[in-house]
Design an enzyme around this catalytic site. Structure first.
Site, mmCIF file in Angstrom:
data_model
loop_
_atom_site.group_PDB
_atom_site.id
_atom_site.type_symbol
_atom_site.label_atom_id
_atom_site.label_comp_id
_atom_site.label_asym_id
_atom_site.label_seq_id
_atom_site.Cartn_x
_atom_site.Cartn_y
_atom_site.Cartn_z
ATOM 1 C CB CYS A 119 4.014 1.596 -5.369
ATOM 2 S SG CYS A 119 5.668 1.944 -4.600
ATOM 3 N NE ARG A 120 1.935 -3.038 -7.170
ATOM 4 C CZ ARG A 120 1.925 -4.567 -7.332
ATOM 5 N NH1 ARG A 120 1.824 -5.136 -8.258
ATOM 6 N NH2 ARG A 120 2.036 -5.123 -6.224
ATOM 7 C CB SER A 121 -3.400 -0.168 -3.531
ATOM 8 O OG SER A 121 -2.298 -0.098 -2.448
ATOM 9 C CG ASN A 168 -1.997 1.110 0.880
ATOM 10 O OD1 ASN A 168 -2.571 1.334 2.109
ATOM 11 N ND2 ASN A 168 -2.607 1.307 -0.145
ATOM 12 C CG ASP A 192 5.724 -3.533 -6.780
ATOM 13 O OD1 ASP A 192 6.186 -2.314 -6.773
ATOM 14 O OD2 ASP A 192 5.829 -4.400 -5.762
#
Length: 157
Positions: A12-14, A10, A123
């Site tokens: 970077c991407r989300s 929780n 990622d």
């Protein structure tokens, strides 16, 4: 309607998906009708801000992530959210493992909404700046598809 974006930690991407999706909701006039959150399947970064590289990449596109903080997926999320959207196959496997039998939420990969079935959001954590830009491109595309899906569902309600 409630949407939860899920990645590993929780940071970077989300959170990027959360920020981008909020912007897309605003553009679609759905801000007050859809709740958005993000989380990680692991506890490593709980309470921390998103990765500074993710924040910088998002900021270049007019999206602010610095006010977000990481949290870990919890059992209540399966009852609270209508969509639990994983960034990759490992995250999806964790969601499916933890999913209670009475969960009625859509649990799947986020990029399915971009027409990229069974593809992960890569990622960018161990890569360079270009990885964060690629993630933003993919998330923007999937966000538009998710908005269409939610729009159809809200019209039925």
């Amino acid at each position: 309607m409630r949407v939860l974006f899920v990645c590993l930690g929780n940071i970077c991407r989300s959170p990027t998906a959360e920020g981008v999706f909020r912007r897309e909701l605003d553009a679609a006039g759905l801000t007050g009708r859809v709740e958005v959150d993000s989380c990680g399947v692991g506890p490593w970064h709980v309470g921390k801000a998103p990765d500074p590289r993710a924040c910088a990449a998002a900021r270049r596109r007019g999206i602010e992530l610095s006010d977000l903080s990481a949290r870990q997926l919890c059992a209540e999320d399966f009852q609270r959210f209508d969509y639990l959207l994983a960034m990759d196959h490992d995250n999806l496997a964790a969601l499916k493992r933890l999913r209670p039998s009475d969960c009625r939420a859509h649990v799947g990969l986020f990029l399915d909404f971009a027409g990229k079935e069974n593809r992960p959001v890569p990622d960018p954590y161990y890569g360079g700046e270009q990885g964060f830009e690629e993630v933003l491109d993919l998330i923007e595309e999937a966000s538009r598809g998710l908005i269409e899906d939610i729009g159809r569902r809200l019209e039925v309600l």
